[in-house]
Design a protein around this motif. Structure first.
Motif, PDB file in Angstrom:
ATOM      1  N   ARG A 111       0.812  -1.216   0.000  1.00 36.39           N
ATOM      2  CA  ARG A 111       0.000   0.000   0.000  1.00 36.39           C
ATOM      3  C   ARG A 111       0.843   1.262   0.000  1.00 36.39           C
ATOM      4  O   ARG A 111       0.349   2.340  -0.329  1.00 36.39           O
ATOM      5  N   GLY A 112       2.105   1.130   0.366  1.00 35.32           N
ATOM      6  CA  GLY A 112       2.984   2.289   0.373  1.00 35.32           C
ATOM      7  C   GLY A 112       3.820   2.440  -0.878  1.00 35.32           C
ATOM      8  O   GLY A 112       4.553   3.420  -1.010  1.00 35.32           O
ATOM      9  N   ARG A 113       3.734   1.504  -1.787  1.00 34.00           N
ATOM     10  CA  ARG A 113       4.520   1.557  -3.013  1.00 34.00           C
ATOM     11  C   ARG A 113       3.665   2.151  -4.128  1.00 34.00           C
ATOM     12  O   ARG A 113       2.560   1.676  -4.402  1.00 34.00           O
ATOM     13  N   GLU A 114       4.169   3.164  -4.786  1.00 35.06           N
ATOM     14  CA  GLU A 114       3.366   3.962  -5.707  1.00 35.06           C
ATOM     15  C   GLU A 114       2.728   3.126  -6.802  1.00 35.06           C
ATOM     16  O   GLU A 114       1.564   3.348  -7.174  1.00 35.06           O
ATOM     17  N   ASP A 115       3.455   2.156  -7.337  1.00 34.66           N
ATOM     18  CA  ASP A 115       2.920   1.377  -8.455  1.00 34.66           C
ATOM     19  C   ASP A 115       2.015   0.233  -8.011  1.00 34.66           C
ATOM     20  O   ASP A 115       1.409  -0.442  -8.844  1.00 34.66           O
ATOM     21  N   LEU A 116       1.880   0.018  -6.700  1.00 37.93           N
ATOM     22  CA  LEU A 116       1.067  -1.086  -6.203  1.00 37.93           C
ATOM     23  C   LEU A 116      -0.124  -0.636  -5.362  1.00 37.93           C
ATOM     24  O   LEU A 116      -1.070  -1.400  -5.182  1.00 37.93           O
ATOM     25  N   LYS A 117      -0.097   0.579  -4.867  1.00 38.25           N
ATOM     26  CA  LYS A 117      -1.041   0.968  -3.819  1.00 38.25           C
ATOM     27  C   LYS A 117      -2.499   0.981  -4.262  1.00 38.25           C
ATOM     28  O   LYS A 117      -3.395   0.920  -3.419  1.00 38.25           O
ATOM     29  N   HIS A 118      -2.751   1.064  -5.567  1.00 33.32           N
ATOM     30  CA  HIS A 118      -4.134   1.077  -6.046  1.00 33.32           C
ATOM     31  C   HIS A 118      -4.592  -0.294  -6.550  1.00 33.32           C
ATOM     32  O   HIS A 118      -5.711  -0.423  -7.043  1.00 33.32           O
ATOM     33  N   MET A 119      -3.750  -1.317  -6.390  1.00 28.09           N
ATOM     34  CA  MET A 119      -4.097  -2.631  -6.912  1.00 28.09           C
ATOM     35  C   MET A 119      -5.051  -3.383  -5.989  1.00 28.09           C
ATOM     36  O   MET A 119      -5.031  -3.202  -4.765  1.00 28.09           O
ATOM     37  N   ALA A 120      -5.888  -4.223  -6.589  1.00 25.00           N
ATOM     38  CA  ALA A 120      -6.672  -5.188  -5.822  1.00 25.00           C
ATOM     39  C   ALA A 120      -5.719  -6.238  -5.258  1.00 25.00           C
ATOM     40  O   ALA A 120      -4.833  -6.727  -5.967  1.00 25.00           O
ATOM     41  N   ILE A 121      -5.881  -6.587  -3.981  1.00 24.20           N
ATOM     42  CA  ILE A 121      -4.956  -7.489  -3.299  1.00 24.20           C
ATOM     43  C   ILE A 121      -5.670  -8.771  -2.883  1.00 24.20           C
ATOM     44  O   ILE A 121      -6.750  -8.741  -2.295  1.00 24.20           O
ATOM     45  N   GLY A 122      -5.029  -9.909  -3.181  1.00 17.69           N
ATOM     46  CA  GLY A 122      -5.434 -11.201  -2.648  1.00 17.69           C
ATOM     47  C   GLY A 122      -4.252 -11.830  -1.934  1.00 17.69           C
ATOM     48  O   GLY A 122      -3.098 -11.589  -2.313  1.00 17.69           O
ATOM     49  N   LEU A 123      -4.507 -12.621  -0.916  1.00 19.51           N
ATOM     50  CA  LEU A 123      -3.449 -13.250  -0.132  1.00 19.51           C
ATOM     51  C   LEU A 123      -3.460 -14.763  -0.340  1.00 19.51           C
ATOM     52  O   LEU A 123      -4.503 -15.408  -0.211  1.00 19.51           O
ATOM     53  N   PHE A 124      -2.300 -15.314  -0.675  1.00 18.93           N
ATOM     54  CA  PHE A 124      -2.117 -16.735  -0.928  1.00 18.93           C
ATOM     55  C   PHE A 124      -1.168 -17.244   0.158  1.00 18.93           C
ATOM     56  O   PHE A 124       0.041 -17.037   0.080  1.00 18.93           O
ATOM     57  N   SER A 125      -1.717 -17.905   1.160  1.00 18.64           N
ATOM     58  CA  SER A 125      -0.953 -18.205   2.373  1.00 18.64           C
ATOM     59  C   SER A 125      -0.982 -19.692   2.655  1.00 18.64           C
ATOM     60  O   SER A 125      -2.039 -20.327   2.634  1.00 18.64           O
ATOM     61  N   ARG A 126       0.190 -20.240   2.975  1.00 17.00           N
ATOM     62  CA  ARG A 126       0.332 -21.693   3.067  1.00 17.00           C
ATOM     63  C   ARG A 126       0.773 -22.125   4.466  1.00 17.00           C
ATOM     64  O   ARG A 126       1.789 -21.650   4.974  1.00 17.00           O
ATOM     65  N   CYS A 127       0.020 -23.051   5.069  1.00 13.45           N
ATOM     66  CA  CYS A 127       0.388 -23.721   6.314  1.00 13.45           C
ATOM     67  C   CYS A 127       0.713 -22.712   7.418  1.00 13.45           C
ATOM     68  O   CYS A 127      -0.163 -21.978   7.857  1.00 13.45           O
ATOM     69  N   ASN A 128       1.960 -22.639   7.877  1.00 11.26           N
ATOM     70  CA  ASN A 128       2.333 -21.656   8.887  1.00 11.26           C
ATOM     71  C   ASN A 128       2.010 -20.237   8.414  1.00 11.26           C
ATOM     72  O   ASN A 128       1.604 -19.384   9.201  1.00 11.26           O
ATOM     73  N   GLY A 129       2.156 -20.001   7.111  1.00 12.61           N
ATOM     74  CA  GLY A 129       1.796 -18.706   6.554  1.00 12.61           C
ATOM     75  C   GLY A 129       0.303 -18.454   6.595  1.00 12.61           C
ATOM     76  O   GLY A 129      -0.147 -17.316   6.795  1.00 12.61           O
ATOM     77  N   ALA A 130      -0.498 -19.517   6.408  1.00 14.52           N
ATOM     78  CA  ALA A 130      -1.949 -19.384   6.540  1.00 14.52           C
ATOM     79  C   ALA A 130      -2.323 -19.088   7.987  1.00 14.52           C
ATOM     80  O   ALA A 130      -3.189 -18.246   8.265  1.00 14.52           O
ATOM     81  N   ASN A 131      -1.676 -19.791   8.924  1.00 16.33           N
ATOM     82  CA  ASN A 131      -1.888 -19.483  10.337  1.00 16.33           C
ATOM     83  C   ASN A 131      -1.560 -18.021  10.631  1.00 16.33           C
ATOM     84  O   ASN A 131      -2.300 -17.329  11.339  1.00 16.33           O
ATOM     85  N   ALA A 132      -0.434 -17.561  10.090  1.00 17.40           N
ATOM     86  CA  ALA A 132      -0.016 -16.174  10.319  1.00 17.40           C
ATOM     87  C   ALA A 132      -1.054 -15.201   9.796  1.00 17.40           C
ATOM     88  O   ALA A 132      -1.369 -14.191  10.444  1.00 17.40           O
ATOM     89  N   ASN A 133      -1.585 -15.503   8.630  1.00 21.22           N
ATOM     90  CA  ASN A 133      -2.617 -14.667   8.044  1.00 21.22           C
ATOM     91  C   ASN A 133      -3.837 -14.596   8.964  1.00 21.22           C
ATOM     92  O   ASN A 133      -4.369 -13.514   9.248  1.00 21.22           O
ATOM     93  N   LEU A 134      -4.288 -15.747   9.449  1.00 25.90           N
ATOM     94  CA  LEU A 134      -5.473 -15.795  10.299  1.00 25.90           C
ATOM     95  C   LEU A 134      -5.229 -15.100  11.640  1.00 25.90           C
ATOM     96  O   LEU A 134      -6.114 -14.414  12.166  1.00 25.90           O
ATOM     97  N   TYR A 135      -4.031 -15.253  12.191  1.00 25.58           N
ATOM     98  CA  TYR A 135      -3.731 -14.576  13.465  1.00 25.58           C
ATOM     99  C   TYR A 135      -3.709 -13.062  13.272  1.00 25.58           C
ATOM    100  O   TYR A 135      -4.223 -12.316  14.122  1.00 25.58           O
ATOM    101  N   ALA A 136      -3.135 -12.603  12.163  1.00 27.60           N
ATOM    102  CA  ALA A 136      -3.102 -11.167  11.899  1.00 27.60           C
ATOM    103  C   ALA A 136      -4.512 -10.613  11.735  1.00 27.60           C
ATOM    104  O   ALA A 136      -4.830  -9.525  12.244  1.00 27.60           O
ATOM    105  N   ILE A 137      -5.368 -11.345  11.031  1.00 23.69           N
ATOM    106  CA  ILE A 137      -6.759 -10.918  10.882  1.00 23.69           C
ATOM    107  C   ILE A 137      -7.445 -10.850  12.242  1.00 23.69           C
ATOM    108  O   ILE A 137      -8.192  -9.908  12.549  1.00 23.69           O
ATOM    109  N   HIS A 138      -7.206 -11.845  13.085  1.00 24.11           N
ATOM    110  CA  HIS A 138      -7.857 -11.930  14.394  1.00 24.11           C
ATOM    111  C   HIS A 138      -7.433 -10.787  15.316  1.00 24.11           C
ATOM    112  O   HIS A 138      -8.250 -10.262  16.085  1.00 24.11           O
ATOM    113  N   THR A 139      -6.165 -10.413  15.249  1.00 22.71           N
ATOM    114  CA  THR A 139      -5.633  -9.429  16.196  1.00 22.71           C
ATOM    115  C   THR A 139      -5.617  -7.998  15.657  1.00 22.71           C
ATOM    116  O   THR A 139      -5.684  -7.048  16.444  1.00 22.71           O
TER     117      THR A 139
END
Length: 268
Positions: A111-139
């Protein structure tokens, strides 16, 4: 390239641009892997997967190629304590809790990078990374208000995997002892490292996929994570005819159509 995690840990990353696209997928990885994947067909990494039969390579570069050819920019990074990224929290893992700051760091960077900040974002998160994603959403849910969708590959409760591994060693009666030893080192219990709790905070359309007969967990564990997601825009995709967790990590590059359809639906 590098960018900081939310708490300043430097994260090494690749950015793969797709000319003319306004869609960005941010990808992370399982524990003991990095943004490339894991060379578990070679020693010493092979020993990591031997007990469960996961002794073949996982190369995520193929995933990034598929995403790029489908019209997505890709940002992928090494989580803290893995790959070439910096050390945080004493090098300890926490079922994805600490890596949740890396997920947020990747969003802040995009969101802070000029060429990316207006893009639609999706997150592709695997195993420990999926857990990290869910914990970040929760907190810290405010960081996910404009995330379009989630691909969650094989989120995993630490109690589930530790119980299964002890059962396979004939030590099923030692789960509580192991939990106490881990708590003394990492300051968290098994149940404090469970995406089943964190998933109840998800408000973003979520596609979850998992090897049904994975010897390292149980179908009930992933089903509980999925059931906790409190929205209708969710899907659970079971991978059949294998007991190997690594087959789940390779599912996207083998049969990407369902996941690409999910991204296309929510990131158009």
């Amino acid at each position: 390239m590098t960018f900081p995690s939310q708490d300043g840990v430097p994260l090494e990353a690749w950015f793969i641009p797709c000319t003319g696209s306004d869609r960005l997928v941010i990808a992370n990885h399982p524990m003991m892997f990095n943004r490339y994947g894991c060379p578990t067909h070679l020693e010493p990494w092979r020993s990591f997967g031997t007990a469960s039969g996961n002794t073949f390579e996982v190369d995520y570069v193929a995933d990034y190629r598929i995403l790029h050819e489908a019209g997505y920019n890709v940002l992928t990074y090494d989580e803290r304590n893995f790959g070439l990224s910096g050390i945080g929290n004493g090098g300890l893992n926490s079922g994805g809790r600490h890596q949740g700051r890396d997920v947020i760091g990747s969003l802040l960077y995009a969101r802070g990078r000029e060429d990316l900040k207006h893009m639609a974002i999706g997150l592709f998160s695997r195993c420990n990374g999926a857990n990290a994603n869910l914990y970040a959403i929760h907190t810290q849910p405010r960081h996910f208000d404009d995330v379009r969708c989630l691909l969650l590959c094989q989120p995993l409760s630490i109690r589930s995997i530790m119980t299964r591994e002890l059962e396979q060693m004939g030590l099923a009666d030692r789960v509580d002892q192991l939990e106490r030893e881990i708590q003394l080192v990492a300051s968290v219990t098994f149940d404090q490292m469970s995406p089943n709790l964190w998933a109840r905070s998800v408000k973003t359309p979520a596609f979850v996929y998992q090897v049904h007969d994975d010897v390292l967990t149980t179908p009930a564990d992933v089903q509980a994570t999925f059931d906790a997601i409190p929205i209708a825009q969710k899907k659970l995709h079971w991978i059949q005819d294998t007991t190997l967790r690594w087959d789940g990590y390779l599912e996207f590059q083998r049969r990407p159509a369902p996941m690409l359809a999910w991204l296309d639906e929510y990131m158009a």
